[in-house]
Design a protein around this motif. Structure first.
Motif, PDB file in Angstrom:
ATOM      1  N   THR A   1      -8.229  -6.999   2.850  1.00 53.12           N
ATOM      2  CA  THR A   1      -7.222  -6.126   3.464  1.00 53.12           C
ATOM      3  C   THR A   1      -5.821  -6.627   3.158  1.00 53.12           C
ATOM      4  O   THR A   1      -5.596  -7.819   2.966  1.00 53.12           O
ATOM      5  N   LEU A   2      -4.890  -5.696   3.127  1.00 52.03           N
ATOM      6  CA  LEU A   2      -3.468  -5.994   2.976  1.00 52.03           C
ATOM      7  C   LEU A   2      -2.699  -5.231   4.042  1.00 52.03           C
ATOM      8  O   LEU A   2      -3.007  -4.066   4.325  1.00 52.03           O
ATOM      9  N   ARG A   3      -1.736  -5.877   4.641  1.00 53.21           N
ATOM     10  CA  ARG A   3      -0.829  -5.126   5.488  1.00 53.21           C
ATOM     11  C   ARG A   3       0.149  -4.341   4.621  1.00 53.21           C
ATOM     12  O   ARG A   3       0.554  -4.798   3.556  1.00 53.21           O
TER      13      ARG A   3
ATOM     14  N   GLN B   1       8.930   0.920   1.282  1.00 50.73           N
ATOM     15  CA  GLN B   1       7.742   1.225   2.088  1.00 50.73           C
ATOM     16  C   GLN B   1       6.492   1.124   1.228  1.00 50.73           C
ATOM     17  O   GLN B   1       6.502   1.471   0.048  1.00 50.73           O
ATOM     18  N   GLY B   2       5.402   0.638   1.819  1.00 52.98           N
ATOM     19  CA  GLY B   2       4.101   0.608   1.159  1.00 52.98           C
ATOM     20  C   GLY B   2       3.003   0.687   2.208  1.00 52.98           C
ATOM     21  O   GLY B   2       3.118   0.082   3.277  1.00 52.98           O
TER      22      GLY B   2
ATOM     23  N   SER C   1       1.901  -7.449   1.260  1.00 49.92           N
ATOM     24  CA  SER C   1       1.712  -6.060   0.841  1.00 49.92           C
ATOM     25  C   SER C   1       1.707  -5.963  -0.680  1.00 49.92           C
ATOM     26  O   SER C   1       2.465  -6.658  -1.351  1.00 49.92           O
ATOM     27  N   ILE C   2       0.859  -5.089  -1.200  1.00 50.68           N
ATOM     28  CA  ILE C   2       0.873  -4.722  -2.609  1.00 50.68           C
ATOM     29  C   ILE C   2       0.803  -3.196  -2.631  1.00 50.68           C
ATOM     30  O   ILE C   2      -0.282  -2.610  -2.629  1.00 50.68           O
ATOM     31  N   PRO C   3       1.949  -2.518  -2.583  1.00 49.06           N
ATOM     32  CA  PRO C   3       1.955  -1.071  -2.401  1.00 49.06           C
ATOM     33  C   PRO C   3       1.126  -0.298  -3.419  1.00 49.06           C
ATOM     34  O   PRO C   3       0.592   0.775  -3.111  1.00 49.06           O
TER      35      PRO C   3
END
Length: 457
Positions: free
Chosen positions: A197-199, A357-358, A394-396
């Motif tokens: 998971t990524l935030r 944003q992502g 995060s990795i959008p």
């Protein structure tokens, strides 16, 4: 590492990899022209493109993306009927911060105590070298068994969405059966880990104005509204007494069900000073992987040196909000903006501008690609089984890929284990980790190709 032809080949290639990583680290490729010249990123993009051409990629393109940065794309054809795997990395880096705090220059790769130090060494120029090492090892041992696409982004750290928008406009560009994102890291050095998971993230710039101009604090202080004080109160409203994030309307009580992050280990990894407590409630895993987290990234106000006895007419800050899986980043942005506007005191004029944003991301760890990676890591890391963890960063692009290619299997691995200190001063990479993960990726590609041709296994 047990004897294995691919492992032996990767080991023999490590001196060359160090030389190449030193070349790539030397580019001050911060994707913010206010910090370093745009030419630094352009030079890094050319270096990446030349490296792909040297490896025999038939199609290499430097793409001008909508945010004004460049991404590099390449295609290497595999056997007829083979699956396609997309390998991702980014060449842009965070600013070096306080260069005087670096033991060695941030843009000179330097070996010290068994690690290679330099900005981007782990995040994520080393990730691109990991891809190159894996492909070179396969070519030296029978060939690359899949079609390979490589995409190396130029603005991941800025979160400005250039590659995401480009991919949406050219959906065929990154289409693949599986994607290996080389931009996360093992939970612990030497413990093979995929990130499940990524935030997500949203960034806003908050500007507060109260006066037509600065005023003498002796003549007007006590009645004149101070813009800096107003901004401080706004920012303070984003945290509860224990430090938990408190954006009105945004849930902050989710629980992480998976690998546990011991609090003592976290304190050591984060280098928390003796006597200073952690913030928030719940387990460490809950706080960094399953819940939102607000951070004040910067404030525009007078520095201490040279400050005058003045009431500030204006003040500005950049605020980041990490958004966990299960929450929508756009909705979180709206709640954050509403919260800021509601908690601005004294009727001060406040303007909130979104600057990045992502969306958050959750991988399907039950897919066949994860079995192929687990088998590969078992060989590359003898005596260890593959673990799954979350990542607070995060990795959008991941969500864009998941939306464009819903059947693609997305795996996240990389070199940013805790000792790498990414985004901080003295960032470094473990060459042993680079070697083992390169072997893991090469073996994964073999395993994945085999899994798509069961009759030939």
């Amino acid at each position: 590492m047990t004897a294995n032809p691919i492992a032996e080949t990767v080991a023999s290639l490590m001196p060359r990899a160090r030389t190449e990583l030193a070349e790539l680290v030397s580019f001050r490729s911060v994707a913010d022209p206010a910090v370093f010249p745009r030419s630094e990123c352009e030079a890094a993009a050319r270096w990446v493109a030349d490296a792909l051409r040297t490896e025999g990629f038939q199609e290499v393109s430097v793409l001008d993306t909508p945010d004004g940065t460049q991404s590099v794309h390449g295609l290497l054809a595999g056997p007829e009927g083979a699956p396609t795997v997309l390998l991702y990395a980014h060449y842009d880096v965070q600013p070096p911060l306080d260069e005087d705090a670096w033991v060695t220059p941030p843009f000179e790769l330097t070996e010290r105590d068994g690690r290679w130090y330099g900005r981007g060494a782990a995040d994520c120029k080393g990730g691109f070298l990991m891809h190159l090492l894996a492909l070179r090892a396969l070519k030296a041992n029978g060939g690359v068994p899949v079609n390979v696409k490589v995409i190396v982004e130029g603005s991941e750290e800025q979160g400005t969405g250039g590659l995401e928008r480009y991919a949406e406009a050219h959906p065929e560009l990154l289409a693949a059966d599986a994607v290996v994102v080389g931009d996360t890291g093992n939970f612990r050095l030497g413990l093979p880990t995929v990130t499940a998971t990524l935030r997500g993230m949203t960034m806003v710039r908050v500007s507060v104005d109260t006066l037509e101009g600065n005023l003498h604090s002796g003549q007007f202080g006590g009645a004149a509204p101070d813009a800096l004080a107003a901004l401080i109160r706004v920012l303070d409203s984003l945290r509860a007494e224990d430090g938990s994030t408190t954006v009105e309307g945004l849930p902050s009580d989710a629980v992480w069900d998976g690998l546990a992050y011991d609090e003592a280990d976290f304190r050591e990894d984060a280098k928390v000073l003796d006597g200073v407590g952690l913030i928030g409630e719940g387990t460490v895993s809950d706080r960094i992987w399953a819940r939102p987290a607000v951070t004040v990234l910067g404030i525009d106000c007078p520095p201490v040196v040279g400050a005058t006895p003045s009431i500030q007419a204006s003040a500005r800050a950049t605020v980041s909000l990490r958004v966990p899986p299960g929450q929508d980043a756009a909705e979180a942005t709206g709640l954050l903006i509403s919260h800021i506007e509601k908690h601005t005191p004294w009727g001060a004029r406040v303007a909130v501008e979104q600057v990045g944003q992502g969306q958050p991301f959750r991988a399907d760890t039950s897919s066949p690609a994860y079995t192929a990676m687990a088998d590969a890591m078992r060989v590359a890391y003898p005596g260890h089984e593959m673990q799954t963890s979350g990542m607070g960063g995060s990795i959008p692009l991941c969500n864009t890929l998941a939306e464009l290619y819903p059947h693609a299997e997305i795996l996240l691995i990389g070199l940013s284990e805790p000792e790498a200190q990414i985004h901080a001063v003295n960032e470094s990479v473990s060459p042993e980790e680079l070697e083992r993960l390169s072997v893991s990726e090469a073996l994964f590609l073999v395993n994945y190709a085999r899994s798509k041709r069961p009759d030939d296994a």
